[in-house]
Design a protein around this motif. Structure first.
Motif, PDB file in Angstrom:
ATOM      1  N   LEU A   2       4.166  -5.778   3.909  1.00 33.61           N
ATOM      2  CA  LEU A   2       4.106  -6.854   4.898  1.00 33.61           C
ATOM      3  C   LEU A   2       5.503  -7.296   5.329  1.00 33.61           C
ATOM      4  CD1 LEU A   2       1.211  -9.117   3.598  1.00 33.61           C
ATOM      5  CD2 LEU A   2       1.513  -8.373   5.962  1.00 33.61           C
ATOM      6  N   TYR A  54       6.548   2.506  10.901  1.00 34.56           N
ATOM      7  CA  TYR A  54       5.900   3.038   9.695  1.00 34.56           C
ATOM      8  C   TYR A  54       6.612   4.279   9.145  1.00 34.56           C
ATOM      9  CZ  TYR A  54       3.318   6.105  12.953  1.00 34.56           C
ATOM     10  OH  TYR A  54       2.977   7.013  13.922  1.00 34.56           O
ATOM     11  N   ASN A  91       0.734   8.205   6.044  1.00 38.45           N
ATOM     12  CA  ASN A  91      -0.653   7.752   5.971  1.00 38.45           C
ATOM     13  C   ASN A  91      -0.857   6.710   4.869  1.00 38.45           C
ATOM     14  OD1 ASN A  91      -1.772   9.059   8.143  1.00 38.45           O
ATOM     15  ND2 ASN A  91      -2.120  10.959   6.976  1.00 38.45           N
ATOM     16  N   VAL A  99       1.368   4.601   3.957  1.00 35.43           N
ATOM     17  CA  VAL A  99       1.939   3.354   4.467  1.00 35.43           C
ATOM     18  C   VAL A  99       0.917   2.617   5.317  1.00 35.43           C
ATOM     19  CG1 VAL A  99       3.704   2.358   5.965  1.00 35.43           C
ATOM     20  CG2 VAL A  99       4.307   4.212   4.407  1.00 35.43           C
ATOM     21  N   LYS A 100       0.266   3.359   6.216  1.00 32.54           N
ATOM     22  CA  LYS A 100      -0.720   2.746   7.111  1.00 32.54           C
ATOM     23  C   LYS A 100      -1.891   2.178   6.311  1.00 32.54           C
ATOM     24  CE  LYS A 100       0.161   5.997  10.874  1.00 32.54           C
ATOM     25  NZ  LYS A 100      -0.484   7.134  11.554  1.00 32.54           N
ATOM     26  N   THR A 101      -2.369   2.969   5.357  1.00 36.93           N
ATOM     27  CA  THR A 101      -3.507   2.525   4.550  1.00 36.93           C
ATOM     28  C   THR A 101      -3.134   1.309   3.714  1.00 36.93           C
ATOM     29  OG1 THR A 101      -3.984   4.867   4.362  1.00 36.93           O
ATOM     30  CG2 THR A 101      -5.301   3.403   3.014  1.00 36.93           C
ATOM     31  N   MET A 128      -0.902  -0.935   4.338  1.00 38.94           N
ATOM     32  CA  MET A 128      -0.809  -2.099   5.215  1.00 38.94           C
ATOM     33  C   MET A 128      -2.213  -2.638   5.502  1.00 38.94           C
ATOM     34  SD  MET A 128       0.942  -4.214   6.988  1.00 38.94           S
ATOM     35  CE  MET A 128      -0.199  -5.494   7.499  1.00 38.94           C
ATOM     36  N   PHE A 129      -3.121  -1.715   5.750  1.00 37.08           N
ATOM     37  CA  PHE A 129      -4.499  -2.097   6.067  1.00 37.08           C
ATOM     38  C   PHE A 129      -5.151  -2.821   4.873  1.00 37.08           C
ATOM     39  CE2 PHE A 129      -9.010  -1.011   7.199  1.00 37.08           C
ATOM     40  CZ  PHE A 129      -9.009  -1.687   8.411  1.00 37.08           C
ATOM     41  N   ARG A 142      -3.801  -6.347   4.421  1.00 35.04           N
ATOM     42  CA  ARG A 142      -4.441  -7.278   5.337  1.00 35.04           C
ATOM     43  C   ARG A 142      -5.833  -7.676   4.830  1.00 35.04           C
ATOM     44  NH1 ARG A 142      -8.450  -8.128   7.038  1.00 35.04           N
ATOM     45  NH2 ARG A 142      -9.366  -8.500   9.076  1.00 35.04           N
TER      46      ARG A 142
END
Ligand SMILES: [Zn+2]
Lengths: 236, 224
Positions: free
Chosen positions: B170, B180, B192, B194-196, B198-199, B202
């Motif tokens: 975050l 990313y 991938n 990193v994206k996951t 972050m998700f 959240r």
């Protein structure tokens, strides 16, 4: 809430945080914008991320951290300590490597020397080994602090061919400070050691204390187990 | 880096900024130039320090972390490759490792305090629970309970209860404005992940808010 293309939604929903921050590449930025126009779920998510962004930027109550000359000095000190330690470790490694195959190493080293030097050196080495055995009663222990050599000489000491040199074995309980004082009074400098037998080589200063006098002085010290002059070997 | 010699043959001074500057600076540090090392310290640690302050909240811990970062820089400056990214990204990668280590130490410490007498073993998922409970009352200001907080404040409160990995991602996205791809370099994981991550961060945030009686979507409807 309905999205015709699940895969597209899955891809885009993960990109939303970076879309908010405008840190996607232009192609991705467009792709997200396009999907957003038709996906209410992503629109809602986007709102949440915007809020997170606002709040996060708004938290200025965290005290600011600043670099300081004091800290930098501490860091340099840490580096100095580390580098001394590394140098010591290097010395230790050499010692450890030497320890197991004592006689193998010794004879290999002697055999590697050119003929005449071989005999002089081997006699000298055998003699000093015998003396060490005699004085200490066993093969000498690792001498106090492997870093001795490093700490007592600021730069790489150089052996000067025609300056008198001595072999010296210190008592187990001698401190670095005692060695330093001892050498200073005789104007000597450690140029080598400790050898596998725990022998250090001290080189006397040009025009300083005479070799024989230095030997007498050093032998008078209770913390010195053994002192012998080294016969000069002429360059072949 | 090759560019510098081409451009500034006669000038041995460091170029003012940019890739060439960073490459030269690091070359000098790799050759144990303490002046270059000092420049790096004053130019680059303020940003890393603030990043760490947000995570660790303790100037002493940040000092410790910065010390370690600088030591690592001194010992492995030659590993910096300007072709792989900016110097600040490389430094953030080192800082990230240290911060993660310290955050985990803090986390163990908190756990020990929270569950002192209890013999219960906590797993990953219970981290937020424990901290949610223990933080219901602000220790510095016991009068002020979470329930009375504004939505913005509760979001800050919730962010502080995230696991170190989630908290870090975050910060890197929203405060440090990293793409990313850069975060993947800094945290040394695939993009991938990193994206996951972050998700998931959240989602955790939404769960924490729900525990306090807020729907995450309340946040966008003009409260606060
Ligand atoms: Zn969508």
């Amino acid at each position: 809430m309905t999205h015709s293309n699940n895969t597209e939604h899955d891809v885009v929903v993960e990109l939303l945080p970076w879309y908010v921050k405008n840190t996607l590449n232009p192609k991705e930025q467009m792709r997200v914008a396009q999907h957003l126009s038709s996906c209410s779920e992503c629109q809602q998510e986007l709102g949440l991320y915007r809020q997170i962004d606002n709040v996060n930027l708004g938290t200025s109550n965290t005290p600011i951290w600043k670099p300081s000359p004091v800290q930098f000095a501490n860091i340099l000190q840490g580096i100095d300590a580390l580098e001394t330690k590394a140098a010591t470790a290097a010395t230790e490694t050499t010692k450890v490597a030497k320890t197991p195959g004592l006689f193998a190493k010794l004879s290999a080293w002697l055999k590697a020397l050119p003929g005449p030097v071989f005999w002089i050196m081997s006699l000298e080495t055998m003699a000093i080994a015998a003396l060490v055995m005699l004085v200490v009663g066993r093969l000498p222990q690792q001498l106090p602090g492997g870093q001795l050599f490093e700490t007592l000489s600021n730069e790489r000491p150089s052996v000067t061919a025609n300056l008198p040199r001595l072999h010296i074995v210190f008592a187990e309980d001698i401190t670095e400070r005692e060695i330093r004082t001892l050498l200073q009074t005789q104007q000597g400098q450690l140029v080598e050691g400790p050898s596998m037998l725990g022998v250090y080589t001290v080189q006397l200063a040009a025009g300083g204390v005479q070799e024989q006098q230095a030997i007498i002085n050093l032998r008078a010290n209770a913390k010195v187990k053994l002192v012998e002059g080294i016969a000069k070997v002429d360059q072949p | 880096m090759v560019r510098i010699t081409g451009q500034k043959k006669d000038n041995k001074e460091l170029p003012a900024s940019g890739e060439a500057y960073e490459a030269l600076l690091m070359q000098r540090i790799a050759s144990k130039d303490r002046e270059a090392f000092e420049s790096l310290y004053y130019d680059y640690t303020p940003r890393i320090g603030s990043f760490m302050m947000k995570l660790l909240k303790s100037p002493e811990l940040v000092d410790e972390a910065i010390n370690e970062v600088m030591m690592t820089v001194w010992q492995s400056a030659e590993r910096f490759d300007p072709a792989l990214g900016k110097l600040s990204t490389w430094l953030f990668g080192i800082a990230h490792n240290k911060a993660l280590k310290l955050l985990e130490r803090q986390r163990r410490h908190w756990r020990e305090q929270t569950v002192e007498a209890e013999d219960s073993e906590l797993n990953e998922n219970e981290w937020e629970e424990v901290n949610a409970e223990s933080a219901t009352v602000d220790p510095d200001n016991p009068e002020r309970t979470v329930l009375g907080w504004e939505l913005g404040e509760i979001l800050v409160w919730a962010m502080d209860r995230l696991s170190p990995e989630h908290r870090i991602v975050l910060e890197l996205v929203f405060t440090e404005n990293y793409a990313y791809q850069d975060i993947a370099i800094i945290t040394d994981c695939p993009v991938n992940t990193v994206k996951t991550r972050m998700f998931h961060a959240r989602k955790k945030l939404a769960d924490l808010l729900a525990k306090r009686g807020y729907s995450p979507y309340d946040l966008q409807e003009g409260h606060s």
